[in-house]
Motif scaffolding. Structure first.
Motif, PDB file in Angstrom:
ATOM      1  N   LEU A  48     -42.276 -23.245 -16.793  1.00 31.43           N
ATOM      2  CA  LEU A  48     -43.362 -22.278 -16.625  1.00 31.43           C
ATOM      3  C   LEU A  48     -44.713 -22.975 -16.679  1.00 31.43           C
ATOM      4  CD1 LEU A  48     -44.489 -19.404 -16.422  1.00 31.43           C
ATOM      5  CD2 LEU A  48     -44.253 -19.223 -18.917  1.00 31.43           C
ATOM      6  N   GLY A  49     -44.867 -23.905 -17.609  1.00 35.88           N
ATOM      7  CA  GLY A  49     -46.112 -24.650 -17.687  1.00 35.88           C
ATOM      8  C   GLY A  49     -46.371 -25.469 -16.443  1.00 35.88           C
ATOM      9  N   PHE A  50     -45.313 -26.039 -15.866  1.00 35.00           N
ATOM     10  CA  PHE A  50     -45.477 -26.786 -14.618  1.00 35.00           C
ATOM     11  C   PHE A  50     -45.980 -25.883 -13.505  1.00 35.00           C
ATOM     12  CE2 PHE A  50     -43.662 -28.014 -10.516  1.00 35.00           C
ATOM     13  CZ  PHE A  50     -44.246 -29.267 -10.350  1.00 35.00           C
ATOM     14  N   ARG A  51     -45.429 -24.686 -13.418  1.00 34.17           N
ATOM     15  CA  ARG A  51     -45.869 -23.759 -12.375  1.00 34.17           C
ATOM     16  C   ARG A  51     -47.311 -23.298 -12.620  1.00 34.17           C
ATOM     17  NH1 ARG A  51     -40.582 -21.786 -13.273  1.00 34.17           N
ATOM     18  NH2 ARG A  51     -41.345 -19.949 -14.396  1.00 34.17           N
ATOM     19  N   LEU A  52     -47.652 -23.076 -13.887  1.00 33.20           N
ATOM     20  CA  LEU A  52     -49.037 -22.692 -14.186  1.00 33.20           C
ATOM     21  C   LEU A  52     -50.005 -23.801 -13.804  1.00 33.20           C
ATOM     22  CD1 LEU A  52     -48.563 -21.022 -17.694  1.00 33.20           C
ATOM     23  CD2 LEU A  52     -49.178 -19.852 -15.578  1.00 33.20           C
ATOM     24  N   ALA A  81     -54.429 -22.714 -15.563  1.00 25.97           N
ATOM     25  CA  ALA A  81     -53.883 -21.949 -14.446  1.00 25.97           C
ATOM     26  C   ALA A  81     -54.950 -21.606 -13.406  1.00 25.97           C
ATOM     27  CB  ALA A  81     -53.237 -20.663 -14.958  1.00 25.97           C
ATOM     28  N   GLY A  82     -56.133 -22.182 -13.547  1.00 26.86           N
ATOM     29  CA  GLY A  82     -57.191 -21.932 -12.571  1.00 26.86           C
ATOM     30  C   GLY A  82     -57.948 -20.643 -12.798  1.00 26.86           C
ATOM     31  N   LEU A  83     -57.869 -20.062 -13.992  1.00 27.55           N
ATOM     32  CA  LEU A  83     -58.537 -18.798 -14.302  1.00 27.55           C
ATOM     33  C   LEU A  83     -59.582 -19.031 -15.387  1.00 27.55           C
ATOM     34  CD1 LEU A  83     -55.419 -16.436 -14.461  1.00 27.55           C
ATOM     35  CD2 LEU A  83     -57.012 -16.709 -12.558  1.00 27.55           C
ATOM     36  N   GLY A 116     -52.963 -23.881 -10.967  1.00 27.14           N
ATOM     37  CA  GLY A 116     -54.326 -24.248 -11.324  1.00 27.14           C
ATOM     38  C   GLY A 116     -54.872 -25.389 -10.498  1.00 27.14           C
ATOM     39  N   GLU A 117     -54.006 -26.334 -10.114  1.00 27.77           N
ATOM     40  CA  GLU A 117     -54.453 -27.467  -9.313  1.00 27.77           C
ATOM     41  C   GLU A 117     -54.709 -27.070  -7.862  1.00 27.77           C
ATOM     42  OE1 GLU A 117     -55.235 -30.504 -10.136  1.00 27.77           O
ATOM     43  OE2 GLU A 117     -54.755 -30.313 -12.272  1.00 27.77           O
ATOM     44  N   ASN A 118     -53.771 -26.343  -7.285  1.00 29.28           N
ATOM     45  CA  ASN A 118     -53.914 -25.956  -5.872  1.00 29.28           C
ATOM     46  C   ASN A 118     -53.028 -24.747  -5.617  1.00 29.28           C
ATOM     47  OD1 ASN A 118     -53.895 -25.746  -3.028  1.00 29.28           O
ATOM     48  ND2 ASN A 118     -54.249 -27.943  -2.805  1.00 29.28           N
ATOM     49  N   PRO A 119     -53.586 -23.550  -5.635  1.00 30.34           N
ATOM     50  CA  PRO A 119     -52.747 -22.354  -5.452  1.00 30.34           C
ATOM     51  C   PRO A 119     -52.093 -22.300  -4.076  1.00 30.34           C
ATOM     52  CG  PRO A 119     -55.088 -21.792  -5.494  1.00 30.34           C
ATOM     53  CD  PRO A 119     -54.988 -23.206  -5.915  1.00 30.34           C
ATOM     54  N   ASN A 120     -52.753 -22.827  -3.040  1.00 23.83           N
ATOM     55  CA  ASN A 120     -52.155 -22.801  -1.703  1.00 23.83           C
ATOM     56  C   ASN A 120     -50.920 -23.694  -1.636  1.00 23.83           C
ATOM     57  OD1 ASN A 120     -54.151 -21.047  -0.695  1.00 23.83           O
ATOM     58  ND2 ASN A 120     -55.534 -22.750  -0.297  1.00 23.83           N
ATOM     59  N   ALA A 121     -51.028 -24.882  -2.201  1.00 26.10           N
ATOM     60  CA  ALA A 121     -49.871 -25.772  -2.211  1.00 26.10           C
ATOM     61  C   ALA A 121     -48.753 -25.194  -3.078  1.00 26.10           C
ATOM     62  CB  ALA A 121     -50.280 -27.150  -2.726  1.00 26.10           C
ATOM     63  N   ARG A 152     -48.158 -22.034  -3.596  1.00 27.20           N
ATOM     64  CA  ARG A 152     -47.553 -20.930  -2.834  1.00 27.20           C
ATOM     65  C   ARG A 152     -46.620 -21.480  -1.757  1.00 27.20           C
ATOM     66  NH1 ARG A 152     -51.875 -18.913  -1.575  1.00 27.20           N
ATOM     67  NH2 ARG A 152     -52.065 -17.317  -3.200  1.00 27.20           N
ATOM     68  N   ALA A 153     -47.027 -22.572  -1.105  1.00 26.24           N
ATOM     69  CA  ALA A 153     -46.187 -23.162  -0.069  1.00 26.24           C
ATOM     70  C   ALA A 153     -44.890 -23.740  -0.631  1.00 26.24           C
ATOM     71  CB  ALA A 153     -46.962 -24.253   0.664  1.00 26.24           C
ATOM     72  N   SER A 154     -44.912 -24.139  -1.896  1.00 23.95           N
ATOM     73  CA  SER A 154     -43.705 -24.702  -2.506  1.00 23.95           C
ATOM     74  C   SER A 154     -42.812 -23.631  -3.124  1.00 23.95           C
ATOM     75  CB  SER A 154     -44.099 -25.718  -3.581  1.00 23.95           C
ATOM     76  OG  SER A 154     -44.814 -25.091  -4.626  1.00 23.95           O
ATOM     77  N   GLY A 155     -43.169 -22.360  -2.961  1.00 25.66           N
ATOM     78  CA  GLY A 155     -42.315 -21.276  -3.420  1.00 25.66           C
ATOM     79  C   GLY A 155     -42.683 -20.673  -4.758  1.00 25.66           C
ATOM     80  N   ILE A 156     -43.820 -21.061  -5.320  1.00 24.16           N
ATOM     81  CA  ILE A 156     -44.262 -20.503  -6.600  1.00 24.16           C
ATOM     82  C   ILE A 156     -45.014 -19.200  -6.343  1.00 24.16           C
ATOM     83  CG2 ILE A 156     -45.726 -20.880  -8.620  1.00 24.16           C
ATOM     84  CD1 ILE A 156     -45.197 -23.859  -8.321  1.00 24.16           C
ATOM     85  N   SER A 157     -44.707 -18.182  -7.106  1.00 26.88           N
ATOM     86  CA  SER A 157     -45.413 -16.906  -6.988  1.00 26.88           C
ATOM     87  C   SER A 157     -46.749 -17.022  -7.712  1.00 26.88           C
ATOM     88  CB  SER A 157     -44.576 -15.774  -7.582  1.00 26.88           C
ATOM     89  OG  SER A 157     -45.308 -14.567  -7.563  1.00 26.88           O
ATOM     90  N   VAL A 158     -47.810 -17.201  -6.962  1.00 34.01           N
ATOM     91  CA  VAL A 158     -49.131 -17.388  -7.555  1.00 34.01           C
ATOM     92  C   VAL A 158     -49.557 -16.139  -8.314  1.00 34.01           C
ATOM     93  CG1 VAL A 158     -51.564 -17.835  -7.042  1.00 34.01           C
ATOM     94  CG2 VAL A 158     -49.785 -19.069  -5.802  1.00 34.01           C
TER      95      VAL A 158
END
Length: 453
Positions: A296-300, A156-158, A304-309, A311-317
């Motif tokens: 959920l894993g897909f969103r995580l 998840a990029g953490l 992790g890959e690109n939080p900006n992208a 967020r733009a696709s509607g995922i709550s980072v």
């Protein structure tokens, strides 16, 4: 008329050069010769292409990183061996003595490691023969659980540095909530396990919430929470009526109730292997499905890959950060439960984590932040831990040598181009792109220096 030398310039004829005999070109009526076509390069044999791709893969790089670390460990074993040091004094007189001493020290050390971690070929019974493997599985269980928590946060990029604190809080919550209860095992054990997992999840969720709401860096937050958890549990085990064992002046908790301990998996002759290991394998399966096959894993993974992208696709980072740290804390809590419900049942203090919280980072890195990779990495480190005791007892090799091997594994895993250079492996696309970026950066720097000059 002057005689002309053969090969000299021809006599003028009054015709344009393009119409001279033997001339070529559009005006001469003769077609210009076509340039010679380059010979087509035959494609590489399919077997060679497949082999090259295998050698570029991360699996081969990981295996060779372990091999390189073992080589470094062998060098350290040889350098610190007394016989090697003694024979080095007359190396030029009798070099074979030093070579034999090196071989005996290195082979003896790694044989003792194998003997203490896999099987004991010199055992006089099957129980003693197979016990090293069961010890490895017992040592690996908490490493795998904590490593899964770190790996999940990585995806998840953490960067979760707080597995130690999450383990400590899990142990404290489980002891406070369930140790004083008198329940049958089929209730007491699951209740204690759930209490510990929830405690770790809450402690991990604090870091995720601070990251999501304030933007605080998770590395700093989790490191500070480690210290908070350490001093909190130290206070709890020193305070009568909380965690300190009744009638005891030493800062240690009450022992784990027998009804809350993991039963032995194959009987009391294998004391380190209990039902905590199958629970960890089940957790590995759940984490693998969660990360690789659930929404959920897909969103995580997207965060992790690109939080900006993402967020733009509607995922709550922010929400994904909280979820990731809650799950990571829960898995670290499971590691803590493997400690107090299986390995350490006589009471615990602030050292109950036994360094597992930080070793989990190494396990997750070696496992490439994948669930099954983390499982195998945990088994490897469990084997190193189990075998290190035999190395010290049988060969007098310090346990610190094993710690150096573990550290070198991390070093080589973190620098794949170094491993490929050492073993002469073909570079992959990441290596070439990194090299290209470095060259471009140098060109920009040179251009800026010239512009300033």
């Amino acid at each position: 008329m002057t005689d002309r030398i053969p090969g000299a310039e021809p006599e003028p004829t009054g015709l344009p050069p393009a119409q001279l005999p033997g001339a070529t070109g559009p005006l001469s009526g003769h077609a210009a010769p076509a340039p010679a076509a380059s010979e087509p390069v035959p494609p590489a044999p399919r077997g060679t292409v497949i082999l090259r791709e295998i050698l570029r893969g991360s699996v081969v790089t990981t295996i060779l990183a372990i091999v390189a670390s073992m080589i470094v460990g062998g060098i350290l074993i040889a350098v610190t061996d007394e016989n090697v040091q003694r024979t080095a004094g007359y190396f030029f007189a009798r070099p074979q003595d030093m070579l034999v001493a090196i071989w005996r020290s290195v082979s003896g050390g790694y044989y003792a490691l194998f003997q203490g971690a896999i099987v004991n070929p010199g055992a006089d019974s099957f129980v003693k023969f197979i016990r090293p493997l069961t010890n490895t599985l017992g040592f690996a269980a908490p490493l795998i659980a904590a490593g899964l928590g770190v790996a999940l946060a990585f995806r998840a990029g953490l960067f979760n540095i707080g597995a130690r604190g999450q383990m400590l809080i899990a142990c404290a919550v489980a002891a406070l909530v369930t140790f004083n209860l008198d329940l049958p095992m089929w209730i007491h054990l699951p209740l204690t396990l759930i209490a510990g997992i929830v405690g770790g999840a809450v402690w991990g969720g604090i870091a995720g919430l601070l990251k999501a709401r304030t933007g605080a860096h998770e590395v700093i937050v989790t490191i500070m929470l480690n210290f908070v958890a350490l001093y909190l549990i130290s206070w709890l085990v020193r305070t009568p009526g909380l965690l300190r064992k009744p009638g005891q002046n030493q800062p240690i908790s009450s022992p784990t109730p027998a009804s809350a301990q993991f039963p032995s998996l194959f009987g009391p002759q294998f004391p380190l292997l209990n039902w905590g290991f199958p629970v960890v394998v089940l957790a590995t399966l759940i984490v693998w499905w969660l990360i690789e096959h659930s929404s959920l894993g897909f969103r995580l993974r997207a965060v992790g890959e690109n939080p900006n992208a993402a967020r733009a696709s509607g995922i709550s980072v922010q929400r994904m950060y909280v979820y990731a740290m809650v799950l990571a804390g829960a898995l670290a809590g499971l590691a803590g439960m493997n400690q107090i419900l299986g390995s350490v049942t006589s009471g615990f203090d602030g050292g109950i984590d036994a360094g597992i919280g930080f070793d989990a980072i190494t396990v997750a890195l070696l496992g490439r932040s994948r669930a099954w990779g983390t499982l195998w990495a945990g088994l490897l480190f469990g084997a190193l831990k189990a075998g290190s005791f035999t190395m010290q007892a049988a060969e007098g090799i310090p346990i610190d040598i094993v710690l150096v091997v573990e550290s070198m594994i991390v070093l080589f895993i973190a620098a794949p181009p170094l491993v490929r250079t050492i073993f002469g492996l073909p570079k992959n696309d990441a290596d070439r792109s990194a090299k290209g970026r470095a060259k471009a950066a140098r060109r920009r720097a040179d251009a800026e220096r010239k512009a300033v000059a």
